[in-house]
Design a protein around this motif. Structure first.
Motif, PDB file in Angstrom:
ATOM      1  N   ALA A   5       0.842  -1.186   0.000  1.00  0.00           N
ATOM      2  CA  ALA A   5       0.000   0.000   0.000  1.00  0.00           C
ATOM      3  C   ALA A   5       0.883   1.243   0.000  1.00  0.00           C
ATOM      4  CB  ALA A   5      -0.914   0.005   1.219  1.00  0.00           C
ATOM      5  N   ARG A   6       2.080   1.109   0.604  1.00  0.00           N
ATOM      6  CA  ARG A   6       2.999   2.235   0.714  1.00  0.00           C
ATOM      7  C   ARG A   6       4.422   1.695   0.846  1.00  0.00           C
ATOM      8  NH1 ARG A   6       3.523   6.092   5.761  1.00  0.00           N
ATOM      9  NH2 ARG A   6       4.853   7.670   4.843  1.00  0.00           N
ATOM     10  N   THR A   8       8.114   2.458   2.094  1.00  0.00           N
ATOM     11  CA  THR A   8       8.863   3.343   2.980  1.00  0.00           C
ATOM     12  C   THR A   8      10.317   2.898   3.004  1.00  0.00           C
ATOM     13  OG1 THR A   8       8.496   1.982   4.947  1.00  0.00           O
ATOM     14  CG2 THR A   8       6.836   3.675   4.459  1.00  0.00           C
ATOM     15  N   ASP A  22       6.673   0.945  -6.491  1.00  0.00           N
ATOM     16  CA  ASP A  22       6.373   2.026  -5.552  1.00  0.00           C
ATOM     17  C   ASP A  22       5.033   2.636  -5.939  1.00  0.00           C
ATOM     18  OD1 ASP A  22       6.278   4.195  -3.856  1.00  0.00           O
ATOM     19  OD2 ASP A  22       8.052   5.179  -4.669  1.00  0.00           O
ATOM     20  N   PRO A  23       4.000   2.470  -5.105  1.00  0.00           N
ATOM     21  CA  PRO A  23       2.690   3.017  -5.457  1.00  0.00           C
ATOM     22  C   PRO A  23       2.669   4.549  -5.532  1.00  0.00           C
ATOM     23  CG  PRO A  23       2.559   1.673  -3.444  1.00  0.00           C
ATOM     24  CD  PRO A  23       3.980   1.745  -3.856  1.00  0.00           C
ATOM     25  N   ALA A  24       3.634   5.212  -4.902  1.00  0.00           N
ATOM     26  CA  ALA A  24       3.666   6.673  -4.888  1.00  0.00           C
ATOM     27  C   ALA A  24       4.370   7.264  -6.108  1.00  0.00           C
ATOM     28  CB  ALA A  24       4.354   7.165  -3.614  1.00  0.00           C
ATOM     29  N   ARG A  66      12.947   8.421  -6.056  1.00  0.00           N
ATOM     30  CA  ARG A  66      11.728   9.060  -6.562  1.00  0.00           C
ATOM     31  C   ARG A  66      12.049  10.328  -7.338  1.00  0.00           C
ATOM     32  NH1 ARG A  66       7.940   8.276  -1.184  1.00  0.00           N
ATOM     33  NH2 ARG A  66       7.236   6.161  -1.689  1.00  0.00           N
TER      34      ARG A  66
END
Length: 83
Positions: A5-6, A8, A22-24, A66
């Motif tokens: 879900a996330r 980190t 990476d979902p973000a 990112r």
């Protein structure tokens, strides 16, 4: 492929072998093989899909991976070959 879900920094250090997206950040993956963790970016440029190796964890942390992914994606959108 591991689904989270996330992603980190803590979870990146403890993932099992495999590939985790990476979902973000669209296109960013962490490939885990034993003790080696490699940041990979999936990108499409000029109609062809490719995977770019960014660096290894811990020499490149999640925030920097990112950021680099964002920059390479922008280059591709501007018509610049990110390879």
């Amino acid at each position: 492929m591991v689904k989270l879900a996330r992603l980190t920094a803590t979870s990146a250090a403890s993932l099992p072998d495999g590939v985790c997206s990476d979902p973000a950040m669209k296109g960013l993956q962490l490939e885990v093989r034993g003790d080696t963790r490699s940041w990979i970016q999936r990108i499409q440029y000029a109609g062809k899909r490719t995977r770019l190796a960014l660096d290894h964890l811990p020499s490149m942390n999640l925030a920097n991976a990112r950021d680099d992914t964002r920059k390479l994606h922008e280059m591709a959108l501007q018509g610049i070959d990110p390879r």
